[in-house]
Design a protein around this motif. Structure first.
Motif, PDB file in Angstrom:
ATOM      1  N   ALA A 168      -2.709   6.896  19.293  1.00  0.00           N
ATOM      2  CA  ALA A 168      -2.542   6.371  17.942  1.00  0.00           C
ATOM      3  C   ALA A 168      -1.801   5.038  17.969  1.00  0.00           C
TER       4      ALA A 168
ATOM      5  N   THR B  73      -6.281   7.329  25.095  1.00  0.00           N
ATOM      6  CA  THR B  73      -5.443   6.169  24.770  1.00  0.00           C
ATOM      7  C   THR B  73      -6.223   4.874  24.981  1.00  0.00           C
TER       8      THR B  73
ATOM      9  N   VAL C 283      -9.989  15.212  18.510  1.00  0.00           N
ATOM     10  CA  VAL C 283      -8.909  15.230  19.489  1.00  0.00           C
ATOM     11  C   VAL C 283      -7.685  16.020  19.027  1.00  0.00           C
ATOM     12  N   PRO C 284      -7.162  15.803  17.802  1.00  0.00           N
ATOM     13  CA  PRO C 284      -6.014  16.618  17.385  1.00  0.00           C
ATOM     14  C   PRO C 284      -6.317  18.111  17.378  1.00  0.00           C
TER      15      PRO C 284
ATOM     16  N   LEU D 194      -6.482  19.360  21.009  1.00  0.00           N
ATOM     17  CA  LEU D 194      -5.152  19.517  21.596  1.00  0.00           C
ATOM     18  C   LEU D 194      -4.525  20.846  21.200  1.00  0.00           C
TER      19      LEU D 194
ATOM     20  N   PHE E 200      -0.527  12.952  20.607  1.00  0.00           N
ATOM     21  CA  PHE E 200      -1.455  11.966  20.050  1.00  0.00           C
ATOM     22  C   PHE E 200      -0.776  10.633  19.739  1.00  0.00           C
TER      23      PHE E 200
ATOM     24  N   LEU F 131      -5.587  12.547  27.882  1.00  0.00           N
ATOM     25  CA  LEU F 131      -4.813  11.682  26.991  1.00  0.00           C
ATOM     26  C   LEU F 131      -4.863  10.228  27.426  1.00  0.00           C
TER      27      LEU F 131
ATOM     28  N   PRO G 280      -0.053  11.009  13.098  1.00  0.00           N
ATOM     29  CA  PRO G 280      -0.284  12.309  13.735  1.00  0.00           C
ATOM     30  C   PRO G 280       0.997  13.104  13.963  1.00  0.00           C
TER      31      PRO G 280
END
Length: 466
Positions: free
Chosen positions: A310, A360, A287-288, A291, A306, A356, A153
Motif C-alpha cells: 500500500a 509490493t 490480497v487482503p 492474507l 499490506f 508480499l 489497510p
C-alpha cells in the motif's frame, strides 16, 4: 477559456483534491479488510458481499462521464462540494446500516458522490495550477491522497478487529468534511466557451449505456456470458451507445465532444489505465482476503502485512508527477510490464515473504500506471474541457474496476490458494494487455496541449495529434 477566481486558488485546490482522494482511497483500502466482518455481522456470503464493492463501482462508473462535464459548465468547485456532501452523508448511513440491502444502497450513494467529486476535483486542479507545474502538483495531490493507501489497510484491520467494521465508515465522515472545507476556499472555475445548459439526452443515454456496461462487466461471470441477462445488458449498452453517438454528432453543445475519441494518446492512455485499474482492484480485493485466508493472518495482521504494498502505491503519485507527460506512454507501458511480472510471481509464491515482496512491486507499478493515467490524459486535452476528459477517463477506468471484481471470482471467499493464484494471473493478463495496447497504438512520445488548444506551437481545436 476557463474563468478562475483567486490568486492562491491552486493551493486550496491542491488541498481540496488531496483531501478528496484521501477520503475516497481511505474508504476503498480500509473497507476491504472489513469485508469478512461485514459478512459475519450481516449474514452475507461471497456473492452478496461482492455487492458491497460492486454497488459502489456500478454507480461511480455510470455517473462520472456526465459529472465531469457538468463541473465544466456549472462550476467545478460547486460540484466538488456537492459530491463530497453526498459521499459523507452516505458514509454515515453505511455506518448505521442494519442490513445488507441498506448497506448496499448507501454504497451506491457513496459511488454517486465519488463519481461527482473525483473528475471535477481533478479538473479544478488542472485549471488552477500554473501550466508548467501542473503535472508535479497533480502528482503531489495524488501522493498526499495516496497516504490513505498506505494507512488504510492497517486502519481498516485495526478498526474491524478492535472496534467494528462500522468504524471504517464513521472515519469517512470527518475526512469528507475536511475536504469540503478546503474545497469551499478554493477558487471557482468553469468553461466559458459553452452555454451553461445541460445536454439532457446525452446525459441520460451516456449514463444508461455506462450503467448497462458496468452491470455486464460486474455480473457477466455470475450470469454467464451467453445468458439472457448478459445478452440483454449488452444489447441495451449498444443501443444506448448508438443513440448517444448520433445525438452528440447533431447537438450544438454536446455532453462529450466526439473529437475526444480521435485523440489517439488520450484513448490509448485511458484504455491502458482501465486495464491497470482492473488489475489494481483484483489486488485490493483479493490480497487482503488472501492474507486472512490461505496465509492465515488476523484482520489486524493482514492490515499490517499490506502496509508495504500500500505504501508503494502511495508513493507512486509524486513519482508519476515527475515523469514528463511526453514520456508518459513509455513509462506507463514499462510500469504495466513490471506489474504483470510481479503478479505472476505472487501467483506462484509458496511463502508469505515472497508473496508480499511481489505484491509490493506490483503496488508500485500499478500506482505509477494509475497516476500517469490521470495526469497524462489531462495533459493531452484542452484545459477548459478538462472535466469532460477527466469524467470520460474516470468512467472508463471505474467501469473496468467492475471487471476486476468479477476476475476475483472464487477468491472472494479467501479459502482457496488456487483461486487466489488464478485471480492474480488474470490481473497480470490485464497488465500485459494494457502494455501491448500502448506499444501498438500510441506514439512513443506525446506533446501536451497548452491552454487555448495549442500543441507544440500548432493550434488544435480538439486536442488531437497533429
Amino acid at each position: 477559456m476557463t474563468v478562475t477566481s483567486g490568486g492562491s486558488a491552486w493551493r486550496w485546490a491542491l488541498a481540496a483534491v488531496a483531501a478528496t482522494v484521501f477520503c475516497i482511497q481511505l474508504d476503498a483500502f480500509a473497507l476491504n479488510l472489513a469485508l469478512p466482518g461485514i459478512g459475519r455481522d450481516l449474514g452475507a456470503a461471497g456473492g452478496g458481499l461482492r455487492w458491497v464493492v460492486s454497488g459502489y463501482l456500478l454507480a461511480a462508473g455510470s455517473l462520472m462521464a456526465g459529472a465531469g462535464r457538468l463541473g465544466d459548465l456549472y462550476g467545478r468547485r460547486r460540484l466538488l462540494m456537492t459530491g463530497l456532501a453526498v459521499f459523507g452523508g452516505a458514509s454515515l448511513v453505511c455506518a448505521l446500516a442494519p442490513s445488507l440491502p441498506v448497506l448496499v444502497a448507501a454504497r451506491v450513494a457513496q459511488g454517486a458522490g465519488g463519481a461527482v467529486a473525483m473528475p471535477v476535483g481533478l479538473a479544478l486542479l488542472t485549471n488552477a495550477c500554473p501550466p508548467g507545474s501542473r503535472a508535479r502538483v497533480m502528482g503531489r495531490a495524488l501522493g498526499i491522497g495516496g497516504v490513505a493507501t498506505a494507512c488504510g489497510p492497517y486502519v481498516g484491520g485495526v478498526l474491524a478487529e478492535a472496534v467494528s467494521w462500522r468504524a471504517v465508515f464513521w472515519l469517512n465522515v470527518p475526512v469528507a468534511l475536511a475536504a469540503g472545507v478546503c474545497a469551499a476556499r478554493a477558487g471557482e472555475s468553469r468553461d466559458t466557451t459553452a452555454p451553461p445548459s445541460v445536454d439532457v439526452a446525452g446525459l441520460v443515454t451516456a449514463t444508461g449505456a455506462l450503467a448497462a456496461l458496468a452491470a455486464l462487466a460486474d455480473r457477466g461471470p455470475l450470469w454467464g456470458w451467453a445468458s439472457g441477462s448478459s445478452v440483454a445488458a449488452s444489447a441495451l449498452a449498444v443501443a444506448l451507445g448508438v443513440v448517444f453517438v448520433r445525438h452528440e454528432r447533431a447537438a450544438a453543445n454536446p455532453l462529450v465532444d466526439l473529437a475526444l475519441f480521435g485523440n489517439r494518446p488520450f484513448v490509448a492512455l485511458t484504455a491502458a489505465g482501465a486495464a491497470a485499474n482492473a488489475a489494481a482492484v483484483v489486488v485490493l480485493f483479493v490480497v487482503p482476503l488472501a492474507l486472512q485466508g490461505p496465509w492465515g493472518l488476523s484482520a489486524m495482521g493482514a492490515g499490517a502485512a499490506f502496509l508495504a504494498p500500500a505504501a508503494a502505491m502511495a508513493l507512486a503519485g509524486p513519482v508519476a508527477g515527475r515523469i514528463s507527460p511526453a514520456d508518459a506512454v513509455r513509462a506507463m507501458a514499462a510500469a504495466l510490464g513490471l506489474g504483470a511480472v510481479s503478479l505472476g510471481t505472487a501467483a506462484m509464491a509458496t511463502n508469505p515473504p515472497v508473496f508480499l515482496l511481489a505484491i509490493t512491486g506490483c503496488g508500485a507499478a500499478l500506482g505509477v500506471a494509475g497516476a500517469l493515467t490521470l495526469i497524462a490524459t489531462q495533459a493531452v486535452v484542452r484545459p477548459e474541457r478538462a472535466g469532460e476528459a477527466s469524467g470520460v477517463t474516470k468512467a472508463v477506468i471505474t467501469t473496468a474496476a467492475g471487471l476486476g471484481v468479477a476476475l476475483s471470482g472464487d477468491a472472494a471467499e479467501a479459502e482457496s490458494g488456487a483461486a487466489v493464484g488464478a485471480a492474480l494471473m488474470a490481473a497480470g493478463g490485464c497488465c500485459l494487455a494494457g502494455a501491448a495496447l500502448l506499444v501498438i497504438t500510441a506514439p512513443s512520445r506525446i506533446r501536451p496541449v497548452r491552454p487555448g488548444g495549442s500543441r507544440g506551437g500548432r493550434s488544435t481545436a480538439d486536442g488531437r495529434p497533429d
